[in-house]
Design a protein around this motif. Sequence first.
Motif: not given
Lengths: 346, 346
Positions: A78-79, A82-83, A91
Amino acid sequence: MVTIKDVAKLAGVSISTVSHVINHTKHVQEDTRLRVQQAIDSLGYKTNIFAKNLKSQKSNRIGLIVLDMCGLFFPYVTKEICRTAGENGYTVTLYDSNGSFDRETLAINDLVESSVDGIILSSVVPQAEKSSYAADLHKLLAGAQKSIPLVMMERDFSPYGFDSICTDSYAGARTAMEHLIDIGCKRIGHIAVQNEPNGRLSGYTDILREHHIPYDDACVLSGDFTHESGYACTRELLKRNLGLDGLFVGNDQMAVGALHALQEANIRVPEDIKVIGFDNIFICDVLNPPLSSIHIAKRQLGQKSISLLLDRINNGVQPSPYKETLEHHLVVRNSTVPNTPLHMSW
Amino acid sequence: MVTIKDVAKLAGVSISTVSHVINHTKHVQEDTRLRVQQAIDSLGYKTNIFAKNLKSQKSNRIGLIVLDMCGLFFPYVTKEICRTAGENGYTVTLYDSNGSFDRETLAINDLVESSVDGIILSSVVPQAEKSSYAADLHKLLAGAQKSIPLVMMERDFSPYGFDSICTDSYAGARTAMEHLIDIGCKRIGHIAVQNEPNGRLSGYTDILREHHIPYDDACVLSGDFTHESGYACTRELLKRNLGLDGLFVGNDQMAVGALHALQEANIRVPEDIKVIGFDNIFICDVLNPPLSSIHIAKRQLGQKSISLLLDRINNGVQPSPYKETLEHHLVVRNSTVPNTPLHMSW
DNA sequence: TTTGATTGGAAAAACGTTTTTCTTATGTGT
DNA sequence: ACACATAAGAAAAACGTTTTTCCAATCAAA
């Protein structure tokens, strides 16, 4: 609310000119550009995203559906998503299906309705229903206002027409099992994960067969990813008194529970039994003993999924789906140290 | 794309009628309602969310900014927020600031620009800049097209006009320290977390003072939340040869590293030194030895934050900010078992 | 000079809804 | 039979942009 009209009026120009100034979409004379800019600043004008979305029919949002955020695996994925999404002006809208198929379905419908530009899905659908599920999914995505690209994560849906970034559970399991056999294990138990056809369990049985070790149903139990379940399964295995000298656990989280159970039973790792996990999450290093595992490139999984999705969003989905299988590798730690050093044989 | 117009034409009615049928916003005769419904079904019409957003000036999205998704703390919070938001018809847009103030700022600007209906923020801003940061934030949120409510998570910004759901690090630290002293520790080290005024470090020093134990600067180091940093700090403390018999670590993740370092140095826990962590993440149970910790209600933190935010979205933000501090409690495990059973004194 | 291209900018159309206003037909009570 | 309310639906306005079309002025080439 201050709109583009107010800016236009204050600057004494038409709204189209203001728009062009903002988006650099047509050359406008320096002095009028300046006048417009001043008007924008003095009014504190911010362009209304809803109107913009309506015109462009784009949201610049992608949806991400994970199986379980609390499991030490998906946070890394996920991280990274997102990045990378952020860097590309997108987004991330997050859903946690909590391993429930119903919630997964709900999430997808939600995402389609809210017109995201793309979806990354880690699906929980059982193998048997994969095909019909894929068909439904295709229909749903195509029936959206604007066909929505979707990338499957972890599981291979490419035969069903979806781009897939996969981890190779089968090959990983083979590596783990080869390792256990290499270091001398003769009787190996397995705590399996559910719903994974041609995955870890298959790797387990295939390696046994290839080494002419008889398969024993009693040595295999199915867990549900949690350390509690790993604990419970291990206790059950111990109760059966199988004489195990090796244990391949379907993921590290369950392996944590397994180590716990073994310790309680005063069974030494690695002296009495070798244990290996799967995923190589960070706590492997700090367990007692440190846990050998199969490293899965979590960040890479996120990275490749989002990159692929962005490509599909920008260039359209291709007729034949893309499939990539991530590499894995064995990480040896103390939980699989051989009793007799291997090289003492000469 | 099939629009409301197409439906209207097929059903032989006006678009306003179609809209009313869809939204049940005005009574329409049964037969025309049926005709419209059939037209909708046969065309596969889906209402365009962008147009709807534009009219209503609402996105039904909230933004969530977490410090670090990979830290075993925020996944629980996040999961709860996603769940509750979903149940109330809201969608969660996730940002991971990765502990960087710049990325936090970027995320907020992004969220404001994309007109979310509300924001939950776990801020990383240093104490010294809290006040001016809060002022900037107020300006930014008010300057948006539509004033955006924001709830602060973990840290108390209520003096600066923001609704806050806090965890009480100070009180938690006091509890942890009291416990160490209760079980006989005389010389206690501390691995602190940064940027936490009136938090764990203050609890540490206050308890020392109250028990007339001299404070020694050498016994305190600052970590960065990761287990690597806990490991490094502990090694440094050991090198200093301080004769510690207790160690209060600012969070469990760092405590994991601490246990690792102690084990490497052949220092027994709890016989030689007692160790207590903070947060009570699930691995406390399976560490060696199991780690005592201060339980923080992570799910509750998420739950209360999102509930408060939804209330503000629906009923407007109140002039005086709401503040709630979550309970904590001590969870004793083997890492703080006293050497001499306490009750043997009589 | 005339024609034709180029420029800077205004005007208007379009995106797909919701919501307000307007029209017409159908009652209802005296 | 008349005024008057009510009902069902149509028409039109509005939301705030982007984008296309249009216009007038400037400039270059013939």
